[in-house]
Design a protein around this motif. Structure first.
Motif: not given
Length: 293
Positions: A32, A36, A38, A171, A174-175, A178, A189
């Motif tokens: 991060t 982010l 991906f 996944f 964490r998305v 965040y 973001q």
């Protein structure tokens, strides 16, 4: 039923430990640092997700033995244990796999399970309740069902499915974590982040547990489909009449008290259908009765 439940619980525990280790090593801060990432996040989750399921598979036999206190038969102490060894050996040879370890564990309900990472070095365990409540024909069918699980590679198949599920659980957690942390901190973001706050860690930890439990429903669904195939394998190795008789006997038995993580590949059920790994007994009997050959 017991095999999968133990596998699922071990997997969830392993994944939580790996998640904590990743946080302590600063992996989350790296992912991060510049917004982010991906692609990197998905790769990280895939490595840890499949790694967690593989570790759970490698631990499955060790965990299974200790969770139920299964005693592996090395030297038969009586005619019943001798018969168990001979029957498993004959069925394993017919199924084209190596001789599994054979164990007995003390439990009042009739149940059995098979587990192990290698089909040529697996474990088949039966409860004392199974030996007391069923005749030899029915026990033979149950053993054939478990040998079929091993021969069909069901643990490896479910490990791969669990790996995919783990990847998306990590996944998504964490998305969402965040974005939650971004809102709590008031940052954009896409803004560079030298650190992430407690909002991220708390959200990820909670969501990994919640998503992990929900994801178990997916694994349980796949496991239910494998039960029908194992029933057909048991009918092939022992005879359809014996397999149906064993299922009928199990249908009238009390609900299983196997530890949660072993429930998935035991022969008997006992959980709500969404989370249950064996399908309802009546459906399994109907499928066998309709099967030809």
């Amino acid at each position: 039923m017991k095999r999968i439940a133990l596998f699922l619980i071990t997997n969830l525990a392993v994944m939580l430990v790996l998640s904590v280790v990743a946080s302590l090593l600063g992996v989350n801060r790296y992912l991060t640092a510049n917004g982010l990432n991906f692609g990197a996040l998905l790769a990280f989750c895939a490595i840890f997700g499949f790694g967690g399921s593989i570790i759970s598979l490698l631990m499955s036999k060790w965990v299974a033995k200790r969770s139920v206190g299964a005693q592996v038969i090395t030297e038969p102490r009586n005619s019943a244990e001798m018969w168990l060894l001979q029957t498993v050996e004959r069925q394993a040879r017919a199924a084209g796999i190596g001789m599994p370890e054979v164990a007995v564990y003390d439990a009042p309900e009739p149940n059995a399970f098979a587990t192990g990472a290698n089909k040529n070095a697996a474990l088949v365990a039966v409860s004392t309740g199974l030996m007391r409540s069923m005749n030899q024909d029915e026990v033979e069918a149950v053993l054939g069902h478990e040998i079929s699980h091993i021969a069909n590679g069901d643990m490896v198949t479910l490990t791969l499915i669990q790996g995919v599920v783990n990847t998306f659980v990590m996944f998504l957690a964490r998305v969402i974590g965040y974005f939650v942390d971004s809102m709590l901190s008031g940052r954009n973001q896409n803004e560079s982040r030298s650190s992430i706050g407690f909002g991220y860690y708390i959200t990820v930890f909670v969501l990994e547990i919640v998503f992990g439990i929900l994801a178990s429903m997916i694994v349980a669904w796949f496991s239910r489909q494998r039960e029908f195939r194992a029933d057909r394998g048991g009918a092939h190795l022992a005879g359809k009449r014996k397999m149906i008789s064993a299922l009928q006997k199990l249908g009238g038995a009390a609900a299983s008290t196997l530890p949660p993580q072993q429930m998935a590949f035991g022969i008997a059920g006992g959980v709500k259908e969404w989370f249950s790994t064996p399908p309802p007994i009546e459906k399994r009997i109907a499928a066998l009765q309709a099967a030809t050959g």
